[in-house]
Design a protein around this motif. Sequence first.
Motif, PDB file in Angstrom:
ATOM      1  N   LEU A   1       1.045  -1.275  -0.241  1.00 41.29           N
ATOM      2  CA  LEU A   1      -0.021  -0.084   0.012  1.00 41.29           C
ATOM      3  C   LEU A   1       0.987   1.326   0.370  1.00 41.29           C
ATOM      4  CD1 LEU A   1      -2.382  -1.086   2.308  1.00 41.29           C
ATOM      5  CD2 LEU A   1      -2.111  -1.460   0.034  1.00 41.29           C
ATOM      6  N   LEU A   2       0.682   2.613  -0.790  1.00 42.53           N
ATOM      7  CA  LEU A   2       0.953   3.600  -0.707  1.00 42.53           C
ATOM      8  C   LEU A   2       0.235   4.306  -0.245  1.00 42.53           C
ATOM      9  CD1 LEU A   2       3.199   5.969  -1.854  1.00 42.53           C
ATOM     10  CD2 LEU A   2       2.578   5.681  -4.002  1.00 42.53           C
ATOM     11  N   MET A   3       0.399   5.102   0.849  1.00 44.43           N
ATOM     12  CA  MET A   3      -0.246   6.214   1.327  1.00 44.43           C
ATOM     13  C   MET A   3      -0.257   7.114   0.931  1.00 44.43           C
ATOM     14  SD  MET A   3      -1.144   4.051   3.530  1.00 44.43           S
ATOM     15  CE  MET A   3      -3.082   4.913   3.577  1.00 44.43           C
ATOM     16  N   SER A   4      -1.543   7.811  -0.483  1.00 38.97           N
ATOM     17  CA  SER A   4      -1.456   8.882  -1.182  1.00 38.97           C
ATOM     18  C   SER A   4      -3.025   9.730  -1.060  1.00 38.97           C
ATOM     19  CB  SER A   4      -1.473   8.506  -2.623  1.00 38.97           C
ATOM     20  OG  SER A   4      -1.593   8.744  -3.827  1.00 38.97           O
ATOM     21  N   PRO A   5      -2.820  10.521  -1.478  1.00 39.46           N
ATOM     22  CA  PRO A   5      -4.039  11.793  -1.544  1.00 39.46           C
ATOM     23  C   PRO A   5      -4.828  11.164  -2.794  1.00 39.46           C
ATOM     24  CG  PRO A   5      -2.405  13.089  -2.056  1.00 39.46           C
ATOM     25  CD  PRO A   5      -1.600  11.731  -1.169  1.00 39.46           C
ATOM     26  N   ARG A   6      -3.787  10.663  -4.152  1.00 39.66           N
ATOM     27  CA  ARG A   6      -4.833  10.262  -5.117  1.00 39.66           C
ATOM     28  C   ARG A   6      -5.774   8.828  -5.722  1.00 39.66           C
ATOM     29  NH1 ARG A   6      -0.673   9.791  -9.523  1.00 39.66           N
ATOM     30  NH2 ARG A   6       0.312   7.848  -9.397  1.00 39.66           N
TER      31      ARG A   6
ATOM     32  N   VAL B   1       3.780   1.848   2.633  1.00 37.86           N
ATOM     33  CA  VAL B   1       5.017   3.193   2.070  1.00 37.86           C
ATOM     34  C   VAL B   1       3.944   4.665   2.132  1.00 37.86           C
ATOM     35  CG1 VAL B   1       6.351   4.055   0.292  1.00 37.86           C
ATOM     36  CG2 VAL B   1       5.827   1.445  -0.111  1.00 37.86           C
ATOM     37  N   CYS B   2       5.627   5.355   2.921  1.00 32.57           N
ATOM     38  CA  CYS B   2       4.683   6.248   3.701  1.00 32.57           C
ATOM     39  C   CYS B   2       5.646   7.779   2.066  1.00 32.57           C
ATOM     40  CB  CYS B   2       5.245   6.867   4.862  1.00 32.57           C
ATOM     41  SG  CYS B   2       4.606   5.486   6.154  1.00 32.57           S
TER      42      CYS B   2
ATOM     43  N   GLY C   1       3.880  -3.265  -8.029  1.00 28.77           N
ATOM     44  CA  GLY C   1       2.515  -3.306  -8.057  1.00 28.77           C
ATOM     45  C   GLY C   1       1.276  -2.755  -6.194  1.00 28.77           C
ATOM     46  N   LEU C   2       2.610  -1.539  -5.981  1.00 31.07           N
ATOM     47  CA  LEU C   2       2.070  -0.525  -4.809  1.00 31.07           C
ATOM     48  C   LEU C   2       0.168   0.114  -5.469  1.00 31.07           C
ATOM     49  CD1 LEU C   2       4.728   1.702  -4.131  1.00 31.07           C
ATOM     50  CD2 LEU C   2       4.222  -0.238  -3.540  1.00 31.07           C
ATOM     51  N   GLU C   3      -0.882  -0.270  -4.414  1.00 31.91           N
ATOM     52  CA  GLU C   3      -2.040  -0.064  -4.039  1.00 31.91           C
ATOM     53  C   GLU C   3      -1.982   1.675  -3.973  1.00 31.91           C
ATOM     54  OE1 GLU C   3      -6.083  -0.861  -1.790  1.00 31.91           O
ATOM     55  OE2 GLU C   3      -4.604  -2.933  -2.309  1.00 31.91           O
ATOM     56  N   GLU C   4      -2.134   2.963  -4.448  1.00 34.23           N
ATOM     57  CA  GLU C   4      -2.626   3.534  -3.705  1.00 34.23           C
ATOM     58  C   GLU C   4      -3.989   3.671  -2.358  1.00 34.23           C
ATOM     59  OE1 GLU C   4      -0.898   7.120  -6.442  1.00 34.23           O
ATOM     60  OE2 GLU C   4      -1.434   5.945  -8.096  1.00 34.23           O
ATOM     61  N   VAL C   5      -3.931   4.400  -1.630  1.00 31.78           N
ATOM     62  CA  VAL C   5      -4.735   4.193  -0.527  1.00 31.78           C
ATOM     63  C   VAL C   5      -4.821   5.751   0.225  1.00 31.78           C
ATOM     64  CG1 VAL C   5      -5.803   3.882   1.509  1.00 31.78           C
ATOM     65  CG2 VAL C   5      -4.534   2.222   0.167  1.00 31.78           C
TER      66      VAL C   5
ATOM     67  N   ALA D   1      -0.929   9.060   7.270  1.00 34.55           N
ATOM     68  CA  ALA D   1      -2.422   8.130   7.061  1.00 34.55           C
ATOM     69  C   ALA D   1      -1.605   7.025   6.970  1.00 34.55           C
ATOM     70  CB  ALA D   1      -2.039   8.579   5.430  1.00 34.55           C
ATOM     71  N   ALA D   2      -0.772   6.755   7.080  1.00 34.36           N
ATOM     72  CA  ALA D   2      -0.680   4.741   7.848  1.00 34.36           C
ATOM     73  C   ALA D   2      -0.554   4.810   8.919  1.00 34.36           C
ATOM     74  CB  ALA D   2       1.239   4.660   7.616  1.00 34.36           C
ATOM     75  N   LEU D   3      -0.505   5.076   9.983  1.00 34.11           N
ATOM     76  CA  LEU D   3      -0.501   5.727  11.595  1.00 34.11           C
ATOM     77  C   LEU D   3      -2.358   4.975  11.234  1.00 34.11           C
ATOM     78  CD1 LEU D   3       1.016   7.851  13.377  1.00 34.11           C
ATOM     79  CD2 LEU D   3       1.159   5.357  13.406  1.00 34.11           C
ATOM     80  N   THR D   4      -3.666   5.898  10.656  1.00 25.88           N
ATOM     81  CA  THR D   4      -4.715   5.920  10.607  1.00 25.88           C
ATOM     82  C   THR D   4      -5.028   4.861  10.055  1.00 25.88           C
ATOM     83  OG1 THR D   4      -4.911   8.051  10.658  1.00 25.88           O
ATOM     84  CG2 THR D   4      -6.641   7.202   9.527  1.00 25.88           C
ATOM     85  N   LEU D   5      -4.338   4.448   8.965  1.00 20.23           N
ATOM     86  CA  LEU D   5      -4.541   2.510   8.047  1.00 20.23           C
ATOM     87  C   LEU D   5      -4.139   2.081   9.229  1.00 20.23           C
ATOM     88  CD1 LEU D   5      -3.922   1.742   4.780  1.00 20.23           C
ATOM     89  CD2 LEU D   5      -3.065   0.622   6.625  1.00 20.23           C
ATOM     90  N   LEU D   6      -3.155   1.528   9.963  1.00 21.98           N
ATOM     91  CA  LEU D   6      -2.838   0.498  10.851  1.00 21.98           C
ATOM     92  C   LEU D   6      -3.977   0.520  11.933  1.00 21.98           C
ATOM     93  CD1 LEU D   6       1.129   0.672  10.695  1.00 21.98           C
ATOM     94  CD2 LEU D   6      -0.512  -0.704   9.702  1.00 21.98           C
ATOM     95  N   ASP D   7      -4.398   2.024  12.988  1.00 21.55           N
ATOM     96  CA  ASP D   7      -5.087   1.796  14.252  1.00 21.55           C
ATOM     97  C   ASP D   7      -6.445   0.640  13.614  1.00 21.55           C
ATOM     98  OD1 ASP D   7      -5.394   3.315  16.908  1.00 21.55           O
ATOM     99  OD2 ASP D   7      -7.446   3.632  15.787  1.00 21.55           O
ATOM    100  N   ALA D   8      -7.031   1.663  12.395  1.00 19.78           N
ATOM    101  CA  ALA D   8      -7.981   0.925  11.966  1.00 19.78           C
ATOM    102  C   ALA D   8      -7.865  -0.422  11.720  1.00 19.78           C
ATOM    103  CB  ALA D   8      -8.935   1.563  10.414  1.00 19.78           C
ATOM    104  N   CYS D   9      -7.194  -1.099  11.463  1.00 18.60           N
ATOM    105  CA  CYS D   9      -7.270  -2.265  10.851  1.00 18.60           C
ATOM    106  C   CYS D   9      -6.633  -3.563  12.335  1.00 18.60           C
ATOM    107  CB  CYS D   9      -6.389  -2.634  10.158  1.00 18.60           C
ATOM    108  SG  CYS D   9      -5.980  -2.091   8.279  1.00 18.60           S
ATOM    109  N   VAL D  10      -5.730  -2.774  13.067  1.00 17.89           N
ATOM    110  CA  VAL D  10      -5.328  -4.023  14.390  1.00 17.89           C
ATOM    111  C   VAL D  10      -6.354  -3.561  15.445  1.00 17.89           C
ATOM    112  CG1 VAL D  10      -3.968  -3.508  16.258  1.00 17.89           C
ATOM    113  CG2 VAL D  10      -3.027  -2.891  13.939  1.00 17.89           C
TER     114      VAL D  10
END
Length: 237
Positions: free
Chosen positions: A89-94, A115-116, A131-135, A148-157
């Motif tokens: 995953l690539l944290m990206s505004p797009r 990836v930050c 093969g990065l998925e932009e999120v 953004a990565a901290l947000t994603l990881l908190d939501a998953c964990v």
Amino acid sequence: MSSRPWRATILTLYSEMFPGPLGISLSGDALARGDWTCEVRNIRAHGIGRHRNVDDTPAGGGAGMVLRCDVLAAAIDAAAEPDDPRPRLLMSPRGRPLTQARVRALAEGPGALVVCGRFEGVDERVIAGRGLEEVSIGDYVLSGGEIAALTLLDACVRLLPGVMGKAASGEEESFEGGLLEYPHYTRPRDWEGRTIPDVLNSGNHGAVARWRREQAERLTAERRPDLLAERVPRQAR
């Protein structure tokens, strides 16, 4: 879900930002128990030359700098074997907006390599080549992908088995079932002339469930009608 811990690998230029808030409260307890792991790798370790350069000027001109494809690719290759099943995953505004459904799918998998990004962006070739998925976590721009990565990881964990205690804690929240969450109340029963709705003290579980459903639908219609628009065709299928 596998008995192996959920594995998060973070590629960043600011390793000191992790685990950050993920090291306390529920996620921190789960990290200490080994329910999930947090490996942090600094992209600069693969930088070019004596100064470990990781960026360069954008092709075609323009403001800012761009994270080099060769540097980031080397960091990714060192962090994950070619057969690593985890999404990259690539944290990206797009990127595609992060949803609760995507979070739940990630939490049910083996983990994620995140990836930050920094600077003006990331060389497009490494996005395709690795093969990065932009999120995206929202329609705004941050200084980098770490928050953004901290947000994603908190939501998953928090969705991992045992992290929240009761499984129902994650099943009756906003966005589960396509609705915002209903209102909550607790003691005191009367506060500044505002009282708890009588139905919640009735002991009638069926009536409570109906009230909560109605309130969730009302709030969603008022605040996020787009969710209802998406929900109708999904239910019709």
